[in-house]
Motif scaffolding. Sequence first.
Motif, PDB file in Angstrom:
ATOM      1  N   GLU A  46       0.571  -1.231  -0.091  1.00  0.00           N
ATOM      2  CA  GLU A  46      -0.077  -0.194  -0.006  1.00  0.00           C
ATOM      3  C   GLU A  46       0.972   1.163  -0.511  1.00  0.00           C
ATOM      4  N   ARG A  47       2.260   0.917   0.693  1.00  0.00           N
ATOM      5  CA  ARG A  47       2.950   2.326   0.250  1.00  0.00           C
ATOM      6  C   ARG A  47       3.397   2.550  -1.069  1.00  0.00           C
ATOM      7  N   LEU A  48       3.847   1.399  -1.535  1.00  0.00           N
ATOM      8  CA  LEU A  48       3.579   1.922  -2.553  1.00  0.00           C
ATOM      9  C   LEU A  48       3.508   1.657  -3.867  1.00  0.00           C
ATOM     10  N   ILE A  49       1.679   1.539  -3.710  1.00  0.00           N
ATOM     11  CA  ILE A  49       0.915   1.837  -4.271  1.00  0.00           C
ATOM     12  C   ILE A  49       0.439   3.443  -4.251  1.00  0.00           C
ATOM     13  N   GLY A  50       0.653   4.088  -2.374  1.00  0.00           N
ATOM     14  CA  GLY A  50       0.192   4.912  -2.661  1.00  0.00           C
ATOM     15  C   GLY A  50       1.049   6.301  -3.611  1.00  0.00           C
ATOM     16  N   SER A  51       2.372   5.804  -2.891  1.00  0.00           N
ATOM     17  CA  SER A  51       3.102   6.999  -3.762  1.00  0.00           C
ATOM     18  C   SER A  51       3.757   6.593  -5.193  1.00  0.00           C
ATOM     19  N   GLN A  72      11.920  12.925 -11.510  1.00  0.00           N
ATOM     20  CA  GLN A  72      11.190  12.995 -12.736  1.00  0.00           C
ATOM     21  C   GLN A  72      10.217  12.420 -11.606  1.00  0.00           C
ATOM     22  N   HIS A  73       8.665  12.953 -11.721  1.00  0.00           N
ATOM     23  CA  HIS A  73       8.018  11.643 -11.660  1.00  0.00           C
ATOM     24  C   HIS A  73       7.494  10.182 -12.021  1.00  0.00           C
ATOM     25  N   MET A  74       7.727  10.179 -13.270  1.00  0.00           N
ATOM     26  CA  MET A  74       7.891   8.810 -13.818  1.00  0.00           C
ATOM     27  C   MET A  74       9.027   8.043 -13.501  1.00  0.00           C
ATOM     28  N   ALA A  75       9.804   8.867 -13.079  1.00  0.00           N
ATOM     29  CA  ALA A  75      10.533   7.499 -12.818  1.00  0.00           C
ATOM     30  C   ALA A  75      10.417   7.110 -11.309  1.00  0.00           C
ATOM     31  N   HIS A  76      10.395   8.120 -10.344  1.00  0.00           N
ATOM     32  CA  HIS A  76       9.349   7.264  -8.908  1.00  0.00           C
ATOM     33  C   HIS A  76       8.293   6.055  -9.304  1.00  0.00           C
ATOM     34  N   LEU A  77       7.537   6.594 -10.108  1.00  0.00           N
ATOM     35  CA  LEU A  77       6.388   5.335 -10.577  1.00  0.00           C
ATOM     36  C   LEU A  77       6.718   4.553 -11.038  1.00  0.00           C
ATOM     37  N   ALA A  78       7.441   4.990 -12.378  1.00  0.00           N
ATOM     38  CA  ALA A  78       8.712   3.145 -12.221  1.00  0.00           C
ATOM     39  C   ALA A  78       9.331   2.680 -11.220  1.00  0.00           C
ATOM     40  N   THR A  79      10.084   2.866 -10.526  1.00  0.00           N
ATOM     41  CA  THR A  79      10.410   2.480 -10.049  1.00  0.00           C
ATOM     42  C   THR A  79       9.565   2.192  -8.856  1.00  0.00           C
ATOM     43  N   ASN A  80       8.575   2.560  -8.254  1.00  0.00           N
ATOM     44  CA  ASN A  80       7.605   1.794  -7.381  1.00  0.00           C
ATOM     45  C   ASN A  80       7.192   0.980  -8.302  1.00  0.00           C
ATOM     46  N   ALA A  81       6.365   0.709  -9.280  1.00  0.00           N
ATOM     47  CA  ALA A  81       6.077  -0.459 -10.317  1.00  0.00           C
ATOM     48  C   ALA A  81       6.914  -1.109 -10.538  1.00  0.00           C
ATOM     49  N   PHE A  83       9.011  -2.120  -7.960  1.00  0.00           N
ATOM     50  CA  PHE A  83       9.046  -3.290  -6.676  1.00  0.00           C
ATOM     51  C   PHE A  83       8.535  -3.751  -6.418  1.00  0.00           C
ATOM     52  N   LEU A  84       7.260  -3.328  -6.791  1.00  0.00           N
ATOM     53  CA  LEU A  84       5.934  -4.604  -7.141  1.00  0.00           C
ATOM     54  C   LEU A  84       6.365  -5.169  -7.930  1.00  0.00           C
ATOM     55  N   LEU A  85       6.372  -5.229  -8.660  1.00  0.00           N
ATOM     56  CA  LEU A  85       6.934  -6.999 -10.135  1.00  0.00           C
ATOM     57  C   LEU A  85       7.572  -7.708  -8.874  1.00  0.00           C
ATOM     58  N   ASP A  86       8.545  -7.188  -9.129  1.00  0.00           N
ATOM     59  CA  ASP A  86       9.723  -7.500  -7.803  1.00  0.00           C
ATOM     60  C   ASP A  86       8.905  -8.176  -6.768  1.00  0.00           C
ATOM     61  N   TYR A  87       8.603  -7.908  -5.729  1.00  0.00           N
ATOM     62  CA  TYR A  87       7.661  -8.322  -4.650  1.00  0.00           C
ATOM     63  C   TYR A  87       7.307  -9.079  -4.889  1.00  0.00           C
ATOM     64  N   GLN A  88       6.244  -9.503  -5.969  1.00  0.00           N
ATOM     65  CA  GLN A  88       5.341  -9.917  -6.510  1.00  0.00           C
ATOM     66  C   GLN A  88       5.972 -11.445  -7.081  1.00  0.00           C
ATOM     67  N   LEU A  89       6.946 -11.136  -8.009  1.00  0.00           N
ATOM     68  CA  LEU A  89       7.624 -12.186  -8.396  1.00  0.00           C
ATOM     69  C   LEU A  89       7.907 -12.801  -7.020  1.00  0.00           C
ATOM     70  N   ILE A  94       5.511  -6.531   1.565  1.00  0.00           N
ATOM     71  CA  ILE A  94       4.374  -6.750   2.699  1.00  0.00           C
ATOM     72  C   ILE A  94       2.833  -6.655   2.185  1.00  0.00           C
ATOM     73  N   ASP A  95       2.324  -7.746   1.822  1.00  0.00           N
ATOM     74  CA  ASP A  95       1.345  -7.655   0.580  1.00  0.00           C
ATOM     75  C   ASP A  95      -0.279  -7.089   1.752  1.00  0.00           C
TER      76      ASP A  95
END
Length: 104
Positions: A46-51, A72-81, A83-89, A94-95
């Motif tokens: 949720e922290r990454l989704i909110g960010s 860049q906001h897009m760099a932050h957005l891509a980084t969060n994405a 992270f989430l992909l790596d966490y899922q895989l 913490i889901d």
Amino acid sequence: MLRELARALANRAIKERRCASLALLSLVLGLILTSCKTTGVGFEYERLIGSSLRHLTAFARGEDLDPDSGLQHMAHLATNALFLLDYQLNGFGIDNRFNYRKDK
């Protein structure tokens, strides 16, 4: 020190309009250190989704650079994405997402 180096590389790559993936890689490198130090297992989803939503909203409203980091906001957005992909895989992080099927 590694985090500062990563941020400096990301800033330089963005300012000089170099390869965006280099900037993103540098930013991710710095953030990984923060993630591991914060919880020992990664961030809450949720922290990454909110960010992600905050950076996407700021970008959609016409703001290119994050006032806190100067990146860049897009760099932050891509980084969060990423992270989430790596966490899922890899079962990391913490889901704590709301699951409408499970929570009904």
